[in-house]
Design an enzyme around this catalytic site. Structure first.
Site, PDB file in Angstrom:
ATOM      1  N   ALA A 174       0.834  -1.257   0.005  1.00  0.00           N
ATOM      2  CA  ALA A 174      -0.028  -0.079   0.017  1.00  0.00           C
ATOM      3  C   ALA A 174       0.971   1.178   0.026  1.00  0.00           C
ATOM      4  CB  ALA A 174      -0.971  -0.061   1.257  1.00  0.00           C
ATOM      5  N   CYS A 175       1.216   1.869   1.130  1.00  0.00           N
ATOM      6  CA  CYS A 175       1.889   2.904   1.138  1.00  0.00           C
ATOM      7  C   CYS A 175       3.197   3.086   0.613  1.00  0.00           C
ATOM      8  CB  CYS A 175       2.068   3.392   2.861  1.00  0.00           C
ATOM      9  SG  CYS A 175       0.400   3.964   3.517  1.00  0.00           S
ATOM     10  N   VAL A 176       4.054   2.098   0.842  1.00  0.00           N
ATOM     11  CA  VAL A 176       5.164   2.038   0.153  1.00  0.00           C
ATOM     12  C   VAL A 176       5.116   1.881  -1.381  1.00  0.00           C
ATOM     13  CG1 VAL A 176       7.366   0.709  -0.233  1.00  0.00           C
ATOM     14  CG2 VAL A 176       6.681   1.213   1.960  1.00  0.00           C
TER      15      VAL A 176
END
Length: 241
Positions: A174-176
């Protein structure tokens, strides 16, 4: 999952990667973006809610304690010794009532428990003390998966002449991943630091790093990134311009 289950999952993933690599190579994927001349370290969500036990966002603790945090410490040492910018990214929300008529969570709380990362509880979103920011490093608060979406990150990087971002943190799926995808879209050379990226779900790191390396950035080890950081001295803003 048991060690036996993990080994079997790794075996299956490696078989899938080998087959997919042939397809990618035949079709012109897996090219290299390469290292640039002015790097910065972008550390995504290595805050207590993700790095310490007891939170819904908690990631794989064994990998966190034995790989990610030690890897980050090596990267931070190299950045600090050579004058490279460091941006610590974290996530928190001011309005955590999911039924509030107005919220800074958008609609994301309908999918994941973002309401447990309360801006009022600084300990939750504070960067892990083992890799805490020092003077001259920047802590960026985001509200979405990507560290670029709706934030000042791209502007800060460009203002400091950065052309390469070394991305670490959680989660791989997700965020990475979203940070890396937006980073290359915004014109930065994107490098995923292999041992310094984690997740909650078995197999998520391996699959996402394989796919990122094929399409959105280069995957390099901590040691390779440290050697790169040590090979190039940070410039002053005036010199970068």
């Amino acid at each position: 999952m048991s060690d036996v289950d993990n080994k079997e999952l790794d075996r299956m993933l490696n078989e899938a990667f080998a087959a997919a690599s042939e397809i990618y190579k035949q079709r012109g994927f897996q090219r290299r973006v390469g290292f640039g001349k002015r790097p910065a370290l972008v550390s995504v969500d290595l805050a207590n809610a993700w790095t310490r036990p007891g939170n819904p966002f908690t990631c794989d603790q064994e990998k966190m304690d034995n790989e990610i945090i030690p890897g980050m410490q090596k990267l931070l040492e190299a950045c600090r010794a050579n004058g490279h910018p460091v941006i610590h990214v974290t996530t928190a929300y001011e309005i955590t009532d999911r039924n509030a008529p107005f919220t800074d969570m958008g609609l994301w709380h309908n999918k994941i428990p973002v309401d447990v990362v309360d801006l009022a509880n600084k300990d939750l979103w504070a960067i892990d003390s083992r890799i805490a920011p020092v003077e001259g490093e920047y802590t960026l608060l985001k509200k979405r998966a990507s560290s670029f979406h709706g934030t000042e990150l791209a502007g800060i990087l460009r203002a400091n002449g950065v052309d390469t971002i070394l991305v670490t943190g959680v989660t791989a799926c997700a965020c990475v991943r979203q940070t890396i995808c937006d980073g290359i879209a915004d014109g930065f050379r994107t490098i995923a630091v292999k041992e310094a990226i984690g997740d909650r779900v078995p197999g998520a790191v391996a699959w996402n790093l394989f796919d990122i390396d094929a399409k959105f950035g280069d995957v390099h080890t901590v040691d390779e990134c440290v050697a790169y950081l040590n090979s190039i001295k940070g410039e002053t803003r005036a010199a970068a311009e």
